[in-house]
Design a protein around this motif. Structure first.
Motif, PDB file in Angstrom:
ATOM      1  N   ALA A  47      53.172  38.278  42.480  1.00 13.35           N
ATOM      2  CA  ALA A  47      52.021  37.555  41.487  1.00 13.35           C
ATOM      3  C   ALA A  47      53.045  37.327  40.225  1.00 13.35           C
ATOM      4  CB  ALA A  47      50.886  38.360  41.016  1.00 13.35           C
ATOM      5  N   ASP A  48      53.154  36.171  40.017  1.00 12.20           N
ATOM      6  CA  ASP A  48      54.257  35.832  38.321  1.00 12.20           C
ATOM      7  C   ASP A  48      53.998  36.103  37.152  1.00 12.20           C
ATOM      8  OD1 ASP A  48      55.869  35.085  39.972  1.00 12.20           O
ATOM      9  OD2 ASP A  48      55.645  32.621  39.899  1.00 12.20           O
ATOM     10  N   THR A  49      51.776  35.764  37.365  1.00 12.55           N
ATOM     11  CA  THR A  49      51.018  36.584  35.985  1.00 12.55           C
ATOM     12  C   THR A  49      50.006  37.535  36.544  1.00 12.55           C
ATOM     13  OG1 THR A  49      49.661  34.511  36.576  1.00 12.55           O
ATOM     14  CG2 THR A  49      51.275  33.595  35.599  1.00 12.55           C
ATOM     15  N   SER A  50      49.570  38.081  34.927  1.00 12.40           N
ATOM     16  CA  SER A  50      48.616  38.605  35.298  1.00 12.40           C
ATOM     17  C   SER A  50      46.950  37.946  36.179  1.00 12.40           C
ATOM     18  CB  SER A  50      47.746  39.170  33.883  1.00 12.40           C
ATOM     19  OG  SER A  50      47.077  40.427  34.634  1.00 12.40           O
ATOM     20  N   GLU A  51      47.181  38.845  37.257  1.00  9.10           N
ATOM     21  CA  GLU A  51      45.574  38.742  37.906  1.00  9.10           C
ATOM     22  C   GLU A  51      44.749  39.780  38.214  1.00  9.10           C
ATOM     23  OE1 GLU A  51      45.581  36.734  40.930  1.00  9.10           O
ATOM     24  OE2 GLU A  51      47.278  36.774  42.347  1.00  9.10           O
ATOM     25  N   THR A  52      43.182  39.615  38.078  1.00  6.12           N
ATOM     26  CA  THR A  52      42.501  40.939  38.610  1.00  6.12           C
ATOM     27  C   THR A  52      41.176  40.038  39.715  1.00  6.12           C
ATOM     28  OG1 THR A  52      42.521  42.112  37.175  1.00  6.12           O
ATOM     29  CG2 THR A  52      40.939  42.660  37.899  1.00  6.12           C
ATOM     30  N   LEU A  53      41.300  40.943  40.837  1.00  4.67           N
ATOM     31  CA  LEU A  53      40.371  40.409  41.986  1.00  4.67           C
ATOM     32  C   LEU A  53      39.941  41.847  41.874  1.00  4.67           C
ATOM     33  CD1 LEU A  53      43.143  39.752  44.662  1.00  4.67           C
ATOM     34  CD2 LEU A  53      42.043  37.869  43.103  1.00  4.67           C
ATOM     35  N   ILE A  54      38.290  41.356  42.122  1.00  3.21           N
ATOM     36  CA  ILE A  54      36.918  41.748  43.108  1.00  3.21           C
ATOM     37  C   ILE A  54      36.913  41.202  44.371  1.00  3.21           C
ATOM     38  CG2 ILE A  54      34.910  42.456  42.381  1.00  3.21           C
ATOM     39  CD1 ILE A  54      35.071  41.950  39.303  1.00  3.21           C
ATOM     40  N   ILE A  55      36.969  42.346  44.765  1.00  2.97           N
ATOM     41  CA  ILE A  55      36.724  41.861  46.657  1.00  2.97           C
ATOM     42  C   ILE A  55      34.851  42.651  46.912  1.00  2.97           C
ATOM     43  CG2 ILE A  55      38.230  41.815  48.546  1.00  2.97           C
ATOM     44  CD1 ILE A  55      40.483  41.603  48.050  1.00  2.97           C
ATOM     45  N   ASP A  86      30.950  50.437  49.625  1.00  2.00           N
ATOM     46  CA  ASP A  86      31.525  50.009  48.299  1.00  2.00           C
ATOM     47  C   ASP A  86      32.488  49.016  48.122  1.00  2.00           C
ATOM     48  OD1 ASP A  86      32.113  53.339  47.314  1.00  2.00           O
ATOM     49  OD2 ASP A  86      33.183  53.067  49.527  1.00  2.00           O
ATOM     50  N   MET A  87      32.737  48.138  47.205  1.00  4.31           N
ATOM     51  CA  MET A  87      33.830  47.466  46.688  1.00  4.31           C
ATOM     52  C   MET A  87      35.020  47.831  46.142  1.00  4.31           C
ATOM     53  SD  MET A  87      31.793  45.896  43.016  1.00  4.31           S
ATOM     54  CE  MET A  87      32.086  46.053  41.980  1.00  4.31           C
ATOM     55  N   VAL A  88      36.304  46.598  46.434  1.00  2.00           N
ATOM     56  CA  VAL A  88      37.599  46.592  45.960  1.00  2.00           C
ATOM     57  C   VAL A  88      38.438  46.455  45.266  1.00  2.00           C
ATOM     58  CG1 VAL A  88      40.247  45.832  46.597  1.00  2.00           C
ATOM     59  CG2 VAL A  88      38.035  47.505  48.470  1.00  2.00           C
ATOM     60  N   LEU A  89      38.937  46.981  43.801  1.00  2.00           N
ATOM     61  CA  LEU A  89      39.188  45.676  42.921  1.00  2.00           C
ATOM     62  C   LEU A  89      40.883  46.127  42.930  1.00  2.00           C
ATOM     63  CD1 LEU A  89      37.328  48.024  40.099  1.00  2.00           C
ATOM     64  CD2 LEU A  89      36.742  45.829  41.246  1.00  2.00           C
ATOM     65  N   ILE A  90      41.406  45.079  42.935  1.00  2.00           N
ATOM     66  CA  ILE A  90      42.276  44.560  42.926  1.00  2.00           C
ATOM     67  C   ILE A  90      43.505  43.677  41.420  1.00  2.00           C
ATOM     68  CG2 ILE A  90      45.026  43.904  43.957  1.00  2.00           C
ATOM     69  CD1 ILE A  90      43.157  43.501  46.512  1.00  2.00           C
ATOM     70  N   HIS A  91      44.196  44.729  40.834  1.00  2.00           N
ATOM     71  CA  HIS A  91      45.311  44.287  39.538  1.00  2.00           C
ATOM     72  C   HIS A  91      46.429  44.454  40.244  1.00  2.00           C
ATOM     73  CE1 HIS A  91      45.803  44.044  35.395  1.00  2.00           C
ATOM     74  NE2 HIS A  91      46.688  45.119  35.573  1.00  2.00           N
ATOM     75  N   CYS A  92      47.041  43.110  39.668  1.00  2.00           N
ATOM     76  CA  CYS A  92      48.505  42.254  40.096  1.00  2.00           C
ATOM     77  C   CYS A  92      48.834  42.325  38.140  1.00  2.00           C
ATOM     78  CB  CYS A  92      48.380  41.663  40.841  1.00  2.00           C
ATOM     79  SG  CYS A  92      47.934  41.879  42.367  1.00  2.00           S
ATOM     80  N   PRO A  93      49.040  43.461  37.253  1.00  2.00           N
ATOM     81  CA  PRO A  93      49.943  42.796  36.130  1.00  2.00           C
ATOM     82  C   PRO A  93      50.464  41.522  35.564  1.00  2.00           C
ATOM     83  CG  PRO A  93      50.685  45.450  36.582  1.00  2.00           C
ATOM     84  CD  PRO A  93      49.586  44.717  37.646  1.00  2.00           C
ATOM     85  N   GLY A  94      51.347  41.349  37.050  1.00  2.00           N
ATOM     86  CA  GLY A  94      51.867  39.972  36.209  1.00  2.00           C
ATOM     87  C   GLY A  94      53.694  41.317  36.772  1.00  2.00           C
ATOM     88  N   GLU A  95      54.708  39.967  36.756  1.00  2.00           N
ATOM     89  CA  GLU A  95      56.470  40.610  36.254  1.00  2.00           C
ATOM     90  C   GLU A  95      55.811  41.133  35.615  1.00  2.00           C
ATOM     91  OE1 GLU A  95      59.079  37.653  36.824  1.00  2.00           O
ATOM     92  OE2 GLU A  95      58.649  36.802  38.253  1.00  2.00           O
ATOM     93  N   ILE A 148      31.421  43.381  36.066  1.00  2.00           N
ATOM     94  CA  ILE A 148      32.509  44.433  36.091  1.00  2.00           C
ATOM     95  C   ILE A 148      33.911  43.785  34.664  1.00  2.00           C
ATOM     96  CG2 ILE A 148      34.913  45.191  37.292  1.00  2.00           C
ATOM     97  CD1 ILE A 148      33.221  45.591  39.548  1.00  2.00           C
ATOM     98  N   THR A 149      34.273  44.264  33.651  1.00  2.00           N
ATOM     99  CA  THR A 149      34.552  43.754  32.650  1.00  2.00           C
ATOM    100  C   THR A 149      36.320  44.765  32.283  1.00  2.00           C
ATOM    101  OG1 THR A 149      33.712  44.792  30.652  1.00  2.00           O
ATOM    102  CG2 THR A 149      33.026  42.485  30.705  1.00  2.00           C
ATOM    103  N   PHE A 150      37.425  43.878  32.284  1.00  2.00           N
ATOM    104  CA  PHE A 150      38.357  44.964  32.034  1.00  2.00           C
ATOM    105  C   PHE A 150      39.203  44.238  30.857  1.00  2.00           C
ATOM    106  CE2 PHE A 150      38.484  43.316  35.826  1.00  2.00           C
ATOM    107  CZ  PHE A 150      38.749  44.633  37.032  1.00  2.00           C
TER     108      PHE A 150
END
Length: 154
Positions: A47-55, A86-95, A148-150
Motif C-alpha cells: 500500500a502506498d497510502t494509508s488504509e484501514t480495513l475492517i474484515i 471475532d472480526m479483523v482490523l488491518i492497518h496499512c499506514p502507507g510508505e 470503530i473510529t481511529f
C-alpha cells in the motif's frame, strides 16, 4: 557431509518458527484484556497510502492476503479467525521510513463506538537510511456492531 544434519535441522525449525509466530498472538504487544489482539505485523503491504480495513468474513481476509502474498514465496499463512466471535482490523499506514512502528490500542469504548489510538515507536538508527517500507498490522477484536473510529497518528 558432516554439515548435512545441521543444515536439515536449521531448515526444519526455521520453517516451523514462521508458522508459530504468524498464527498465534504476539505476546506483549497488546493485552487481551483490551479486546484488541495483534496477530501479525510485517514490513510489506504493497500500500502506498494509508488504509484501514475492517474484515468480517474469511473471503475478505483471503483477498487481502492474496494481495500481500503475490510477491512472497512462501507466502504468509492466513491467521485463523472465528468470524462468528471475532472480526479483523488491518492497518496499512502507507510508505514510511524504516524504523517506525505503529501499534493500535483501545482508547475508549461506549455503547455506540470503539475509539482506537495509535502509538508510534521509533527505533534508534545507526547512521542515515533512505529505506522506506509499507508495513501492515493485523488485529483481532471481538465481533461488534459498534462504530470503530481511529484517532489520527501523531
Amino acid at each position: 557431509m558432516r554439515y548435512l544434519p545441521v543444515f536439515v535441522f536449521i531448515v526444519l525449525f526455521s520453517c516451523n518458527g514462521q508458522k508459530k509466530t504468524t498464527m498465534g498472538d504476539v505476546k506483549g504487544a497488546n493485552s487481551s484484556k483490551e479486546g484488541l489482539i495483534l496477530l501479525l505485523q510485517d514490513n510489506y503491504s504493497g500500500a502506498d497510502t494509508s488504509e484501514t480495513l475492517i474484515i468480517r468474513d474469511q473471503k475478505s481476509l483471503q483477498k487481502f492476503f492474496s494481495k500481500i502474498n503475490r510477491t512472497r514465496k512462501p507466502g504468509i499463512p492466513i491467521p485463523v479467525v472465528d468470524f462468528t466471535k471475532d472480526m479483523v482490523l488491518i492497518h496499512c499506514p502507507g510508505e514510511q521510513p524504516l524504523g517506525e512502528q505503529v501499534l493500535w490500542s483501545i482508547a475508549n469504548e461506549n455503547d455506540k463506538e470503539i475509539r482506537l489510538r495509535p502509538s508510534v515507536t521509533k527505533m534508534k538508527k545507526k547512521g542515515t537510511s533512505s529505506v522506506t517500507i509499507s508495513p501492515f498490522s493485523v488485529y483481532k477484536i471481538p465481533l461488534t456492531s459498534k462504530r470503530i473510529t481511529f484517532q489520527k497518528e501523531q
